[in-house]
Design a protein around this motif. Structure first.
Motif, PDB file in Angstrom:
ATOM      1  N   GLU A   1      -9.416  69.791  22.831  1.00 26.85           N
ATOM      2  CA  GLU A   1      -9.847  70.126  24.192  1.00 26.85           C
ATOM      3  C   GLU A   1     -10.093  68.854  25.002  1.00 26.85           C
ATOM      4  O   GLU A   1      -9.712  68.762  26.177  1.00 26.85           O
ATOM      5  CB  GLU A   1     -11.128  70.957  24.127  1.00 26.85           C
TER       6      GLU A   1
ATOM      7  N   ASP B   1      -8.156  67.653  28.333  1.00 28.64           N
ATOM      8  CA  ASP B   1      -8.849  67.275  29.567  1.00 28.64           C
ATOM      9  C   ASP B   1      -8.366  65.914  30.065  1.00 28.64           C
ATOM     10  O   ASP B   1      -8.150  65.720  31.264  1.00 28.64           O
ATOM     11  CB  ASP B   1     -10.367  67.231  29.335  1.00 28.64           C
TER      12      ASP B   1
ATOM     13  N   GLU C   1      -4.912  66.258  31.417  1.00 24.17           N
ATOM     14  CA  GLU C   1      -4.965  66.973  32.694  1.00 24.17           C
ATOM     15  C   GLU C   1      -5.385  66.022  33.812  1.00 24.17           C
ATOM     16  O   GLU C   1      -4.817  66.038  34.914  1.00 24.17           O
ATOM     17  CB  GLU C   1      -5.976  68.120  32.575  1.00 24.17           C
TER      18      GLU C   1
ATOM     19  N   SER D   1      -3.193  64.863  37.011  1.00 22.94           N
ATOM     20  CA  SER D   1      -3.742  64.993  38.363  1.00 22.94           C
ATOM     21  C   SER D   1      -3.641  63.665  39.111  1.00 22.94           C
ATOM     22  O   SER D   1      -3.255  63.632  40.284  1.00 22.94           O
ATOM     23  CB  SER D   1      -5.198  65.449  38.265  1.00 22.94           C
TER      24      SER D   1
ATOM     25  N   ARG E   1      -1.428  62.937  42.477  1.00 30.65           N
ATOM     26  CA  ARG E   1      -1.998  62.422  43.735  1.00 30.65           C
ATOM     27  C   ARG E   1      -1.303  61.120  44.151  1.00 30.65           C
ATOM     28  O   ARG E   1      -1.065  60.888  45.329  1.00 30.65           O
ATOM     29  CB  ARG E   1      -3.505  62.226  43.598  1.00 30.65           C
ATOM     30  N   GLU E   2      -0.948  60.306  43.161  1.00 34.04           N
ATOM     31  CA  GLU E   2      -0.227  59.071  43.488  1.00 34.04           C
ATOM     32  C   GLU E   2       1.157  59.368  44.045  1.00 34.04           C
ATOM     33  O   GLU E   2       1.604  58.738  45.005  1.00 34.04           O
ATOM     34  CB  GLU E   2      -0.090  58.205  42.237  1.00 34.04           C
TER      35      GLU E   2
ATOM     36  N   GLY F   1       0.779  60.498  47.538  1.00 30.46           N
ATOM     37  CA  GLY F   1       0.472  59.351  48.403  1.00 30.46           C
ATOM     38  C   GLY F   1       1.709  58.511  48.664  1.00 30.46           C
ATOM     39  O   GLY F   1       1.972  58.120  49.806  1.00 30.46           O
ATOM     40  N   ASN F   2       2.508  58.257  47.619  1.00 31.04           N
ATOM     41  CA  ASN F   2       3.723  57.459  47.806  1.00 31.04           C
ATOM     42  C   ASN F   2       4.724  58.172  48.710  1.00 31.04           C
ATOM     43  O   ASN F   2       5.419  57.534  49.504  1.00 31.04           O
ATOM     44  CB  ASN F   2       4.356  57.143  46.448  1.00 31.04           C
TER      45      ASN F   2
ATOM     46  N   GLU G   1       3.918  60.230  51.117  1.00 36.79           N
ATOM     47  CA  GLU G   1       3.398  60.105  52.489  1.00 36.79           C
ATOM     48  C   GLU G   1       3.721  58.721  53.060  1.00 36.79           C
ATOM     49  O   GLU G   1       4.126  58.596  54.221  1.00 36.79           O
ATOM     50  CB  GLU G   1       1.881  60.318  52.491  1.00 36.79           C
TER      51      GLU G   1
END
Lengths: 73, 146
Positions: free
Chosen positions: B45, B49, B52, B56, B60-61, B64-65, B67
């Motif tokens: 577990e 985590d 995970e 995540s 997000r990177e 961002g790249n 964008e």
């Protein structure tokens, strides 16, 4: 890792008059300075957008919900 | 109601509750005993985590790249439009009837002096205003600008 675009790192440059300037040189310098300001502002905007994107990317992920904690999901 | 309460097997219920609690406690503490299934489940577990969280972060990177790439493309498109418009305007200025008329010495000196103040205040903003021919940002003296 996010990458800052090269354009955002490029410094602004101010066009200057050549030696023994003519009327055309003055016009050209005026126009070139307008261009330099516009491009420089674009680079500033790019740097700000890159910073905002980086800030969003660095935000920690949302915490596990209490329901997931209870159910162990 | 009282009769119903009296008829319930309280002792049995107590035993069952105690057994459930004992099993839960045993299950909980087994998680700290190495190589038990509970311990392995706990490790799995924790690993899930971690993975995970890594996924995540990568997501997000990537967002961002993407964008930043969009913003860069928009900037370059605008830059091309601006530069083309300026080049056209400069070409028109070079072809004006008074294009070759020299500026008066007083005017040229005044402008050069203002440039000098500006350029010495912000190092690196302008090319060297004193070295003729070595100024990459100096406006070209003749011909349509590209």
């Amino acid at each position: 890792m996010l990458t800052l675009p090269e354009a955002a790192r490029t410094p602004c440059r101010l066009p200057v008059l050549p030696d023994n300037p003519t009327q055309a040189d003055l016009d050209a310098a005026y126009l070139a300075r307008g261009e330099a300001v516009a491009v420089c502002d674009g680079r500033r905007d790019l740097a700000v957008q890159s910073f905002d994107a980086q800030t969003r990317a660095l935000q920690p992920p949302p915490r596990r919900s209490i329901w997931r904690f209870i159910t162990g999901g | 109601m009282i009769a119903l309460a009296k008829r319930l097997p309280w002792r049995l219920i107590g035993y069952v509750l105690a057994a459930v609690l004992a099993l839960a406690a045993l299950n909980h503490f087994a998680g700290y005993v190495p190589f038990t299934p509970q311990w392995q489940a706990k490790r799995a577990e924790a690993k899930a985590d971690r993975l995970e969280a890594q996924v995540s972060t990568l997501e997000r990177e990537a967002t961002g790249n993407a964008e930043i790439a969009t913003a860069t493309e928009t900037f370059h498109t605008r830059e091309i439009i601006i530069r083309e418009g300026t080049a056209e305007a400069i070409a028109q200025a070079r072809n004006a009837p008074d294009a070759d008329a020299p500026l008066t010495d007083e005017r040229a000196s005044r402008l050069r002096s203002a440039d000098f103040r500006l350029c010495s205040e912000f190092a690196g903003l302008c090319a060297d205003a004193d070295a003729a021919g070595s100024r990459p940002d100096a406006v070209p003296p003749a011909g349509p600008a590209g």
